[in-house]
Design a protein around this motif. Structure first.
Motif, PDB file in Angstrom:
ATOM      1  N   GLU A  81       0.826  -1.203   0.000  1.00  0.00           N
ATOM      2  CA  GLU A  81       0.000   0.000   0.000  1.00  0.00           C
ATOM      3  C   GLU A  81       0.863   1.256   0.000  1.00  0.00           C
ATOM      4  O   GLU A  81       0.567   2.236  -0.704  1.00  0.00           O
ATOM      5  CB  GLU A  81      -0.937  -0.013   1.202  1.00  0.00           C
ATOM      6  CG  GLU A  81      -2.056  -1.052   1.093  1.00  0.00           C
ATOM      7  CD  GLU A  81      -2.862  -1.187   2.371  1.00  0.00           C
ATOM      8  OE1 GLU A  81      -2.547  -0.465   3.352  1.00  0.00           O
ATOM      9  OE2 GLU A  81      -3.788  -2.014   2.408  1.00  0.00           O
ATOM     10  N   ALA A  82       1.947   1.235   0.765  1.00  0.00           N
ATOM     11  CA  ALA A  82       2.844   2.388   0.796  1.00  0.00           C
ATOM     12  C   ALA A  82       3.519   2.587  -0.557  1.00  0.00           C
ATOM     13  O   ALA A  82       3.787   3.729  -0.970  1.00  0.00           O
ATOM     14  CB  ALA A  82       3.901   2.194   1.889  1.00  0.00           C
ATOM     15  N   SER A  83       3.757   1.496  -1.280  1.00  0.00           N
ATOM     16  CA  SER A  83       4.442   1.574  -2.573  1.00  0.00           C
ATOM     17  C   SER A  83       3.563   2.173  -3.657  1.00  0.00           C
ATOM     18  O   SER A  83       4.067   2.822  -4.583  1.00  0.00           O
ATOM     19  CB  SER A  83       4.907   0.179  -3.015  1.00  0.00           C
ATOM     20  OG  SER A  83       5.868  -0.343  -2.125  1.00  0.00           O
ATOM     21  N   VAL A  84       2.248   1.962  -3.579  1.00  0.00           N
ATOM     22  CA  VAL A  84       1.362   2.416  -4.669  1.00  0.00           C
ATOM     23  C   VAL A  84       0.650   3.718  -4.335  1.00  0.00           C
ATOM     24  O   VAL A  84      -0.105   4.245  -5.158  1.00  0.00           O
ATOM     25  CB  VAL A  84       0.325   1.332  -5.033  1.00  0.00           C
ATOM     26  CG1 VAL A  84       1.028   0.029  -5.383  1.00  0.00           C
ATOM     27  CG2 VAL A  84      -0.686   1.099  -3.911  1.00  0.00           C
ATOM     28  N   GLY A  85       0.885   4.272  -3.144  1.00  0.00           N
ATOM     29  CA  GLY A  85       0.295   5.555  -2.783  1.00  0.00           C
ATOM     30  C   GLY A  85      -1.220   5.500  -2.704  1.00  0.00           C
ATOM     31  O   GLY A  85      -1.795   4.619  -2.064  1.00  0.00           O
ATOM     32  N   SER A  86      -1.889   6.416  -3.415  1.00  0.00           N
ATOM     33  CA  SER A  86      -3.346   6.521  -3.323  1.00  0.00           C
ATOM     34  C   SER A  86      -4.076   5.580  -4.275  1.00  0.00           C
ATOM     35  O   SER A  86      -5.304   5.545  -4.294  1.00  0.00           O
ATOM     36  CB  SER A  86      -3.778   7.963  -3.620  1.00  0.00           C
ATOM     37  OG  SER A  86      -3.379   8.351  -4.931  1.00  0.00           O
ATOM     38  N   ARG A  87      -3.341   4.803  -5.060  1.00  0.00           N
ATOM     39  CA  ARG A  87      -3.986   3.901  -6.022  1.00  0.00           C
ATOM     40  C   ARG A  87      -4.663   2.739  -5.305  1.00  0.00           C
ATOM     41  O   ARG A  87      -4.228   2.292  -4.244  1.00  0.00           O
ATOM     42  CB  ARG A  87      -2.945   3.338  -6.989  1.00  0.00           C
ATOM     43  CG  ARG A  87      -2.448   4.339  -8.013  1.00  0.00           C
ATOM     44  CD  ARG A  87      -1.423   3.678  -8.925  1.00  0.00           C
ATOM     45  NE  ARG A  87      -1.075   4.522 -10.053  1.00  0.00           N
ATOM     46  CZ  ARG A  87      -1.742   4.561 -11.188  1.00  0.00           C
ATOM     47  NH1 ARG A  87      -2.819   3.813 -11.353  1.00  0.00           N
ATOM     48  NH2 ARG A  87      -1.364   5.353 -12.166  1.00  0.00           N
ATOM     49  N   ASP A  88      -5.731   2.218  -5.932  1.00  0.00           N
ATOM     50  CA  ASP A  88      -6.360   1.005  -5.429  1.00  0.00           C
ATOM     51  C   ASP A  88      -5.421  -0.174  -5.620  1.00  0.00           C
ATOM     52  O   ASP A  88      -4.678  -0.254  -6.612  1.00  0.00           O
ATOM     53  CB  ASP A  88      -7.674   0.724  -6.163  1.00  0.00           C
ATOM     54  CG  ASP A  88      -8.793   1.653  -5.735  1.00  0.00           C
ATOM     55  OD1 ASP A  88      -8.689   2.237  -4.632  1.00  0.00           O
ATOM     56  OD2 ASP A  88      -9.764   1.809  -6.486  1.00  0.00           O
ATOM     57  N   LEU A  89      -5.465  -1.101  -4.667  1.00  0.00           N
ATOM     58  CA  LEU A  89      -4.584  -2.263  -4.697  1.00  0.00           C
ATOM     59  C   LEU A  89      -5.446  -3.518  -4.627  1.00  0.00           C
ATOM     60  O   LEU A  89      -6.233  -3.695  -3.694  1.00  0.00           O
ATOM     61  CB  LEU A  89      -3.631  -2.213  -3.495  1.00  0.00           C
ATOM     62  CG  LEU A  89      -2.460  -3.186  -3.467  1.00  0.00           C
ATOM     63  CD1 LEU A  89      -1.477  -2.891  -4.585  1.00  0.00           C
ATOM     64  CD2 LEU A  89      -1.747  -3.108  -2.116  1.00  0.00           C
ATOM     65  N   TRP A  90      -5.328  -4.386  -5.628  1.00  0.00           N
ATOM     66  CA  TRP A  90      -6.085  -5.630  -5.675  1.00  0.00           C
ATOM     67  C   TRP A  90      -5.140  -6.804  -5.490  1.00  0.00           C
ATOM     68  O   TRP A  90      -4.116  -6.897  -6.181  1.00  0.00           O
ATOM     69  CB  TRP A  90      -6.786  -5.792  -7.031  1.00  0.00           C
ATOM     70  CG  TRP A  90      -7.963  -4.904  -7.251  1.00  0.00           C
ATOM     71  CD1 TRP A  90      -8.328  -3.811  -6.519  1.00  0.00           C
ATOM     72  CD2 TRP A  90      -8.926  -5.023  -8.304  1.00  0.00           C
ATOM     73  NE1 TRP A  90      -9.465  -3.242  -7.041  1.00  0.00           N
ATOM     74  CE2 TRP A  90      -9.848  -3.971  -8.144  1.00  0.00           C
ATOM     75  CE3 TRP A  90      -9.094  -5.918  -9.365  1.00  0.00           C
ATOM     76  CZ2 TRP A  90     -10.935  -3.787  -9.001  1.00  0.00           C
ATOM     77  CZ3 TRP A  90     -10.165  -5.733 -10.225  1.00  0.00           C
ATOM     78  CH2 TRP A  90     -11.078  -4.691 -10.034  1.00  0.00           C
ATOM     79  N   LEU A  91      -5.504  -7.697  -4.582  1.00  0.00           N
ATOM     80  CA  LEU A  91      -4.760  -8.941  -4.388  1.00  0.00           C
ATOM     81  C   LEU A  91      -5.455 -10.016  -5.225  1.00  0.00           C
ATOM     82  O   LEU A  91      -6.481 -10.560  -4.830  1.00  0.00           O
ATOM     83  CB  LEU A  91      -4.733  -9.327  -2.909  1.00  0.00           C
ATOM     84  CG  LEU A  91      -3.985 -10.608  -2.533  1.00  0.00           C
ATOM     85  CD1 LEU A  91      -2.548 -10.578  -3.030  1.00  0.00           C
ATOM     86  CD2 LEU A  91      -4.015 -10.811  -1.027  1.00  0.00           C
ATOM     87  N   THR A  92      -4.900 -10.286  -6.401  1.00  0.00           N
ATOM     88  CA  THR A  92      -5.615 -11.101  -7.385  1.00  0.00           C
ATOM     89  C   THR A  92      -5.284 -12.582  -7.317  1.00  0.00           C
ATOM     90  O   THR A  92      -5.857 -13.366  -8.083  1.00  0.00           O
ATOM     91  CB  THR A  92      -5.339 -10.583  -8.811  1.00  0.00           C
ATOM     92  OG1 THR A  92      -3.938 -10.335  -8.965  1.00  0.00           O
ATOM     93  CG2 THR A  92      -6.102  -9.291  -9.080  1.00  0.00           C
ATOM     94  N   GLU A  93      -4.380 -12.983  -6.431  1.00  0.00           N
ATOM     95  CA  GLU A  93      -4.103 -14.420  -6.253  1.00  0.00           C
ATOM     96  C   GLU A  93      -3.420 -14.629  -4.919  1.00  0.00           C
ATOM     97  O   GLU A  93      -2.448 -13.946  -4.590  1.00  0.00           O
ATOM     98  CB  GLU A  93      -3.200 -14.927  -7.389  1.00  0.00           C
ATOM     99  CG  GLU A  93      -2.876 -16.420  -7.300  1.00  0.00           C
ATOM    100  CD  GLU A  93      -1.960 -16.867  -8.450  1.00  0.00           C
ATOM    101  OE1 GLU A  93      -2.214 -16.464  -9.605  1.00  0.00           O
ATOM    102  OE2 GLU A  93      -0.984 -17.590  -8.182  1.00  0.00           O
ATOM    103  N   MET A  94      -3.911 -15.595  -4.137  1.00  0.00           N
ATOM    104  CA  MET A  94      -3.248 -15.915  -2.881  1.00  0.00           C
ATOM    105  C   MET A  94      -3.782 -17.228  -2.325  1.00  0.00           C
ATOM    106  O   MET A  94      -4.881 -17.684  -2.625  1.00  0.00           O
ATOM    107  CB  MET A  94      -3.434 -14.792  -1.865  1.00  0.00           C
ATOM    108  CG  MET A  94      -4.819 -14.670  -1.279  1.00  0.00           C
ATOM    109  SD  MET A  94      -5.027 -15.658   0.218  1.00  0.00           S
ATOM    110  CE  MET A  94      -6.809 -15.881   0.200  1.00  0.00           C
ATOM    111  N   ASP A  95      -2.967 -17.861  -1.515  1.00  0.00           N
ATOM    112  CA  ASP A  95      -3.334 -18.968  -0.641  1.00  0.00           C
ATOM    113  C   ASP A  95      -2.161 -19.165   0.312  1.00  0.00           C
ATOM    114  O   ASP A  95      -1.241 -18.352   0.331  1.00  0.00           O
ATOM    115  CB  ASP A  95      -3.663 -20.239  -1.430  1.00  0.00           C
ATOM    116  CG  ASP A  95      -4.685 -21.109  -0.687  1.00  0.00           C
ATOM    117  OD1 ASP A  95      -4.357 -21.576   0.426  1.00  0.00           O
ATOM    118  OD2 ASP A  95      -5.808 -21.300  -1.193  1.00  0.00           O
TER     119      ASP A  95
END
Length: 357
Positions: free
Chosen positions: A280-294
């Protein structure tokens, strides 16, 4: 003894139908997954409406030919494949009847910043334009999959190349359809972790696998412009070897290895929050989507990631995402490999579906 801590503080608002999205690996499309199978349709409908993310490493060598009238073309995973017109239509219909909005991963070309990736760009443009002309403007797109730079010094050059390729895709779609295309696109689906074997949580950001990926994420967010709806990333908490299971894809041994205790160790469980804070700190005010995880990368661990216990791990992960106001999160996976909701190489299908519901 097992102890469960429950946090009662009020989370920020989020859309649960988006937060709990599921993923489907492009590898299964190469293998000709039957999207008309009634069991697959009915089980997927039972999971409720939401998003189905289709992507993965295999999207990086997957081509599309909507003019090919063959029902399906079969190829092996990790090899070049082609999606025909009828097969693409069957995926779109699957999304419609199951109530799943499709987020489809496009081939964005290779890691070489000097490569214009003309074939990938024209191929992606043609698929998107055909999809729009067919009335499926609700389809969302991701661009590339885990195309992290080969070394951190190439971060800016690769980020700019990916931006330029996407701009050319948009221009190609607009030229074909005769109207500006501002559809939902996310990128770069960057892999942030898992850590190198032996890296303890306390040394998380001293690991070059993590620090180099974060550096690229920041550069990508800086140069992406306004072509993206969100910046997208992937993470897994563990590699199989870190839990004492080797090689990858090996079943969980009996008795369980001593390192398996890390799976519920609070220090390791909190790694996600630390990575998410850094992302989140790296992308600033942009939305951040976690599109793959387990929990465990590279197909999971039979007997662990396809068992009921992984549902408890996932519940904690979704809770952590909800408490920080995440807008989107896709878990691996709907089908296939060893963390599938609806079947894999082991464990009971009914058990997994019941635990998910």
């Amino acid at each position: 003894a097992t102890r469960i801590n429950v946090t009662t503080s009020q989370p920020r608002p989020f859309a649960p139908e988006n937060l709990t999205a599921v993923a489907l690996d492009t590898c299964l499309l190469k293998q000709g997954l039957n999207f008309s199978d009634e069991r697959l349709i009915n089980f997927t409908k039972a999971l409720g409406k939401g998003v189905l993310r289709v992507g993965g490493t295999d999207q990086n060598d997957y081509a599309y030919d909507v003019n090919d009238s063959r029902p399906v073309v079969i190829s092996n995973c990790s090899e070049e494949g082609v999606m025909t017109g009828p097969y693409w239509k069957s995926l779109l219909e699957f999304g419609r009847v199951t109530g799943r909005q499709i987020l489809f991963g496009l081939n964005a070309g290779g890691r070489d910043p000097a490569d214009p990736a003309d074939d990938a760009v024209s191929n992606a443009s043609a698929l998107v334009a055909w999809t729009l002309d067919a009335g499926h403007s609700d389809v969302m797109w991701s661009f590339g999959n885990e195309r992290n730079p080969q070394n951190v010094n190439e971060s800016r050059a690769l980020a700019e190349a990916m931006r330029d390729r996407l701009q050319r895709v948009r221009a190609g779609v607009s030229d074909t359809t005769g109207a500006p295309w501002r559809g939902v696109v996310v990128a770069p689906d960057l892999g942030l972790g898992p850590r190198a074997l032996g890296t303890e949580p306390a040394g998380l950001f001293n690991d070059s696998k993590v620090s180099d990926a974060l550096a690229y994420l920041k550069v990508f967010a800086d140069v992406a412009g306004d072509d993206l709806a969100a910046i997208s990333w992937h993470t897994y908490d563990f590699r199989a070897g870190e839990l004492g299971v080797a090689p990858d894809d090996s079943p969980l041994p009996t008795p369980a290895p001593e390192n398996l205790s890390k799976w519920w160790d609070s220090d390791y469980l909190e790694v996600f929050d630390r990575l998410a804070d850094a992302a989140e700190a790296s992308v600033g005010s942009r939305d951040l989507w976690l599109t793959e995880m387990d929990s465990v990368n590279h197909h999971g661990i039979p007997g662990l990631t396809d068992a009921f216990g992984n549902s408890l791990w996932l519940a904690r992960r979704f809770g952590a995402a909800a408490s920080r106001g995440s807008a989107f999160m896709a878990r691996q996976s709907l089908l296939g490999f060893d963390y599938a909701l609806l079947g894999g190489r082991s464990a009971s299908e009914v058990g997994r579906v019941a635990s998910t519901l």
